[in-house]
Design a protein around this motif. Structure first.
Motif, PDB file in Angstrom:
ATOM      1  N   GLN A  74       0.819  -1.210   0.000  1.00 13.57           N
ATOM      2  CA  GLN A  74       0.000   0.000   0.000  1.00 13.57           C
ATOM      3  C   GLN A  74       0.853   1.261   0.000  1.00 13.57           C
ATOM      4  OE1 GLN A  74      -3.441   0.074  -0.294  1.00 13.57           O
ATOM      5  NE2 GLN A  74      -3.048  -2.072  -0.752  1.00 13.57           N
ATOM      6  N   GLY A  75       2.143   1.056  -0.183  1.00 14.25           N
ATOM      7  CA  GLY A  75       3.048   2.186  -0.182  1.00 14.25           C
ATOM      8  C   GLY A  75       3.196   2.809  -1.560  1.00 14.25           C
ATOM      9  N   PRO A  76       4.143   3.732  -1.697  1.00 14.70           N
ATOM     10  CA  PRO A  76       4.344   4.442  -2.965  1.00 14.70           C
ATOM     11  C   PRO A  76       4.971   3.558  -4.030  1.00 14.70           C
ATOM     12  CG  PRO A  76       6.016   5.066  -1.373  1.00 14.70           C
ATOM     13  CD  PRO A  76       5.045   4.202  -0.640  1.00 14.70           C
ATOM     14  N   ILE A  77       4.708   3.911  -5.284  1.00 11.75           N
ATOM     15  CA  ILE A  77       5.317   3.258  -6.443  1.00 11.75           C
ATOM     16  C   ILE A  77       5.805   4.362  -7.372  1.00 11.75           C
ATOM     17  CG2 ILE A  77       4.936   1.799  -8.451  1.00 11.75           C
ATOM     18  CD1 ILE A  77       2.900   0.249  -6.809  1.00 11.75           C
ATOM     19  N   LEU A  78       7.134   4.432  -7.525  1.00  9.90           N
ATOM     20  CA  LEU A  78       7.785   5.513  -8.256  1.00  9.90           C
ATOM     21  C   LEU A  78       8.428   4.997  -9.529  1.00  9.90           C
ATOM     22  CD1 LEU A  78       9.176   8.412  -8.375  1.00  9.90           C
ATOM     23  CD2 LEU A  78      11.082   7.327  -7.161  1.00  9.90           C
ATOM     24  N   ASP A  79       8.110   5.641 -10.652  1.00 10.45           N
ATOM     25  CA  ASP A  79       8.886   5.447 -11.880  1.00 10.45           C
ATOM     26  C   ASP A  79       9.926   6.555 -11.905  1.00 10.45           C
ATOM     27  OD1 ASP A  79       9.938   5.305 -14.476  1.00 10.45           O
ATOM     28  OD2 ASP A  79       8.041   4.639 -15.344  1.00 10.45           O
ATOM     29  N   ASN A  80      11.203   6.158 -11.836  1.00  6.42           N
ATOM     30  CA  ASN A  80      12.286   7.113 -11.644  1.00  6.42           C
ATOM     31  C   ASN A  80      12.692   7.859 -12.910  1.00  6.42           C
ATOM     32  OD1 ASN A  80      14.617   8.162  -9.956  1.00  6.42           O
ATOM     33  ND2 ASN A  80      15.750   7.135 -11.603  1.00  6.42           N
ATOM     34  N   HIS A  81      12.264   7.400 -14.086  1.00  4.75           N
ATOM     35  CA  HIS A  81      12.709   8.087 -15.311  1.00  4.75           C
ATOM     36  C   HIS A  81      11.755   7.775 -16.443  1.00  4.75           C
ATOM     37  CE1 HIS A  81      16.089   9.685 -17.949  1.00  4.75           C
ATOM     38  NE2 HIS A  81      15.290   9.134 -18.844  1.00  4.75           N
ATOM     39  N   LEU A  82      10.983   8.773 -16.846  1.00  4.87           N
ATOM     40  CA  LEU A  82      10.136   8.651 -18.029  1.00  4.87           C
ATOM     41  C   LEU A  82       9.919  10.045 -18.596  1.00  4.87           C
ATOM     42  CD1 LEU A  82       6.346   8.026 -17.304  1.00  4.87           C
ATOM     43  CD2 LEU A  82       7.865   9.312 -15.805  1.00  4.87           C
ATOM     44  N   HIS A  83       9.378  10.080 -19.804  1.00  2.00           N
ATOM     45  CA  HIS A  83       9.080  11.332 -20.488  1.00  2.00           C
ATOM     46  C   HIS A  83       7.582  11.398 -20.751  1.00  2.00           C
ATOM     47  CE1 HIS A  83      13.426  11.577 -21.300  1.00  2.00           C
ATOM     48  NE2 HIS A  83      13.335  10.295 -21.596  1.00  2.00           N
ATOM     49  N   LEU A  84       7.044  12.598 -20.788  1.00  2.04           N
ATOM     50  CA  LEU A  84       5.633  12.801 -21.099  1.00  2.04           C
ATOM     51  C   LEU A  84       5.515  13.901 -22.142  1.00  2.04           C
ATOM     52  CD1 LEU A  84       4.094  12.739 -17.500  1.00  2.04           C
ATOM     53  CD2 LEU A  84       3.971  10.915 -19.206  1.00  2.04           C
ATOM     54  N   ASP A  85       4.672  13.667 -23.146  1.00  2.00           N
ATOM     55  CA  ASP A  85       4.512  14.635 -24.228  1.00  2.00           C
ATOM     56  C   ASP A  85       3.032  14.769 -24.581  1.00  2.00           C
ATOM     57  OD1 ASP A  85       4.599  16.242 -26.440  1.00  2.00           O
ATOM     58  OD2 ASP A  85       6.190  15.130 -27.458  1.00  2.00           O
ATOM     59  N   PRO A  86       2.303  15.585 -23.814  1.00  4.54           N
ATOM     60  CA  PRO A  86       0.872  15.746 -24.108  1.00  4.54           C
ATOM     61  C   PRO A  86       0.604  16.490 -25.403  1.00  4.54           C
ATOM     62  CG  PRO A  86       1.543  17.242 -22.370  1.00  4.54           C
ATOM     63  CD  PRO A  86       2.713  16.356 -22.642  1.00  4.54           C
ATOM     64  N   PHE A 127      18.612   0.881  -4.981  1.00  4.95           N
ATOM     65  CA  PHE A 127      18.330   0.985  -6.407  1.00  4.95           C
ATOM     66  C   PHE A 127      16.974   1.622  -6.605  1.00  4.95           C
ATOM     67  CE2 PHE A 127      16.015  -2.853  -5.415  1.00  4.95           C
ATOM     68  CZ  PHE A 127      15.038  -3.001  -6.385  1.00  4.95           C
ATOM     69  N   LEU A 128      16.730   2.061  -7.831  1.00  3.05           N
ATOM     70  CA  LEU A 128      15.463   2.636  -8.234  1.00  3.05           C
ATOM     71  C   LEU A 128      14.918   1.822  -9.399  1.00  3.05           C
ATOM     72  CD1 LEU A 128      16.981   6.176  -8.123  1.00  3.05           C
ATOM     73  CD2 LEU A 128      15.014   5.554  -6.699  1.00  3.05           C
ATOM     74  N   MET A 129      13.676   2.088  -9.799  1.00  3.07           N
ATOM     75  CA  MET A 129      13.064   1.380 -10.916  1.00  3.07           C
ATOM     76  C   MET A 129      12.553   2.392 -11.937  1.00  3.07           C
ATOM     77  SD  MET A 129      10.961  -1.588  -8.793  1.00  3.07           S
ATOM     78  CE  MET A 129      10.020  -2.128 -10.222  1.00  3.07           C
ATOM     79  N   GLU A 130      12.678   2.044 -13.227  1.00  2.98           N
ATOM     80  CA  GLU A 130      12.239   2.962 -14.265  1.00  2.98           C
ATOM     81  C   GLU A 130      11.767   2.211 -15.502  1.00  2.98           C
ATOM     82  OE1 GLU A 130      15.299   4.407 -17.319  1.00  2.98           O
ATOM     83  OE2 GLU A 130      16.295   4.831 -15.405  1.00  2.98           O
ATOM     84  N   THR A 131      11.091   2.975 -16.378  1.00  4.27           N
ATOM     85  CA  THR A 131      10.663   2.449 -17.675  1.00  4.27           C
ATOM     86  C   THR A 131      11.377   3.126 -18.840  1.00  4.27           C
ATOM     87  OG1 THR A 131       8.877   4.078 -17.786  1.00  4.27           O
ATOM     88  CG2 THR A 131       8.338   1.879 -16.903  1.00  4.27           C
ATOM     89  N   ASP A 132      11.872   4.341 -18.657  1.00  3.28           N
ATOM     90  CA  ASP A 132      12.348   5.170 -19.762  1.00  3.28           C
ATOM     91  C   ASP A 132      11.276   5.282 -20.854  1.00  3.28           C
ATOM     92  OD1 ASP A 132      14.018   6.818 -21.235  1.00  3.28           O
ATOM     93  OD2 ASP A 132      15.089   5.178 -22.193  1.00  3.28           O
ATOM     94  N   PHE A 133      10.029   5.363 -20.432  1.00  2.00           N
ATOM     95  CA  PHE A 133       8.934   5.574 -21.389  1.00  2.00           C
ATOM     96  C   PHE A 133       9.199   6.867 -22.147  1.00  2.00           C
ATOM     97  CE2 PHE A 133       4.566   7.427 -22.046  1.00  2.00           C
ATOM     98  CZ  PHE A 133       4.182   6.560 -23.051  1.00  2.00           C
ATOM     99  N   VAL A 134       9.270   6.783 -23.492  1.00  2.09           N
ATOM    100  CA  VAL A 134       9.681   7.950 -24.270  1.00  2.09           C
ATOM    101  C   VAL A 134       8.497   8.778 -24.770  1.00  2.09           C
ATOM    102  CG1 VAL A 134      11.847   6.888 -24.959  1.00  2.09           C
ATOM    103  CG2 VAL A 134       9.858   6.656 -26.445  1.00  2.09           C
ATOM    104  N   ASP A 135       7.296   8.242 -24.730  1.00  2.00           N
ATOM    105  CA  ASP A 135       6.082   8.948 -25.158  1.00  2.00           C
ATOM    106  C   ASP A 135       6.259   9.560 -26.544  1.00  2.00           C
ATOM    107  OD1 ASP A 135       3.463   9.568 -24.869  1.00  2.00           O
ATOM    108  OD2 ASP A 135       3.758  11.285 -23.533  1.00  2.00           O
ATOM    109  N   ASP A 136       6.564   8.687 -27.488  1.00  2.00           N
ATOM    110  CA  ASP A 136       6.787   9.080 -28.872  1.00  2.00           C
ATOM    111  C   ASP A 136       5.704   8.436 -29.727  1.00  2.00           C
ATOM    112  OD1 ASP A 136       7.637   9.325 -31.527  1.00  2.00           O
ATOM    113  OD2 ASP A 136       9.750   9.098 -31.023  1.00  2.00           O
TER     114      ASP A 136
END
Length: 288
Positions: free
Chosen positions: A11-23, A228-237
């Motif tokens: 029930q704790g936090p869930i952080l994506d440490n590195h992604l991009h967003l392009d609305p 360590f951290l966790m990420e997706t590197d979601f590029v939103d392209d």
């Protein structure tokens, strides 16, 4: 989050440490909604490469619209999250090749432009509008002059990180040993743990690894027990939907880690390491 039987899990936090967003051109806030719907709570949003926003920088001030738009996106994302988002601002190291190979600048001229961009990004950290900086060096073969120039850009980011006591996320070549880079940071006064290797595998000497959510790499990181951290590197392209990993990946990998009895690793990645690296409290900023 709940398991398939409806039982409470993490029930704790869930952080994506590195992604991009392009609305403006891609999924943008729809990606945030996807992240939240599977249990995500916090995001570190890195500005997209400047040329993706049609900015062909000639001086530091030219990066400012990229950073301003990123701040707007982060505010919009925070409004949707049960936690919040923070911006990481800087200059993508691949810009050096565009400047030298495509636009005819010398490596030293490219270095000056990119360092000036880092200087402007540091202003946003100094006034509290950004959490940290982004820099690095090419992950592909370049000339010695370009390599040296890129390392000097990275050192400038470390100098600001030391002065501002903020983290610096790095885009670099694949490696499990970046102790030399960590030593450079330490020499400026920036502790090595505040240097974050974006797109890391499960083990890394030197900086803090931000582990891409491949199951083998996560297993290695979890069993190692180091920060360590966790990420997706979601590029939103729009031309690469779902690349590098989709926005649902980190929450789903958290569930997978819990199913495999790695709850300690989940706490390390989403509570302890964010506090250690960025001085952020992902629990206090969470409202379920």
């Amino acid at each position: 989050m709940t398991d398939g039987n409806g039982n409470d899990e993490w029930q704790g936090p869930i952080l994506d440490n590195h992604l991009h967003l392009d609305p403006d051109h891609a999924q943008g806030l729809e990606a945030v909604e996807d992240f939240v719907n599977v249990g995500g709570t916090h995001l570190l949003v890195v500005n997209k490469p400047s040329w993706h926003l049609d900015v062909e920088a000639e001086r530091g001030e030219d990066f400012r619209p990229v950073f301003e738009r990123t701040l707007e996106i982060v505010a919009e994302a925070t409004a949707q999250l049960p936690g919040r988002a923070w911006p990481i601002l800087g200059v993508h190291p691949g810009l050096v090749s565009r400047l030298v190979d495509d636009r005819g600048y010398t490596p030293d001229e490219a270095r000056e432009i990119m360092q000036a961009g880092i200087d402007v990004a540091a202003e946003y950290v100094a006034d509290g509008r950004a959490l940290g900086l982004k820099s690095g060096r090419p992950h592909y073969d370049v000339s010695e002059a370009v390599w040296d120039a890129s390392n000097e850009v990275m050192r400038r980011a470390f100098e600001h990180g030391a002065d501002l006591e903020c983290a610096v996320q790095l885009h670099t070549e694949a490696s499990e040993d970046l102790t030399e880079i960590a030593d450079w940071a330490e020499a400026t006064g920036l502790p090595a743990h505040r240097v974050v290797k974006h797109y890391a595998s499960g083990r890394l000497e030197g900086p803090t690894p931000s582990v891409m959510c491949e199951k083998d790499w996560l297993t290695e990181a979890a069993e190692h027990g180091a920060p360590f951290l966790m990420e997706t590197d979601f590029v939103d392209d729009p031309d690469r939907p779902g690349a590098v990993m989709g926005p649902k990946t980190v929450p789903r990998r958290v569930s997978w880690l819990l199913e495999n009895d790695y709850e300690d690793a989940v706490r390390i990645a989403h509570v302890e390491t964010p506090a250690r690296v960025y001085d952020i409290d992902t629990e206090a900023t969470l409202e379920r």
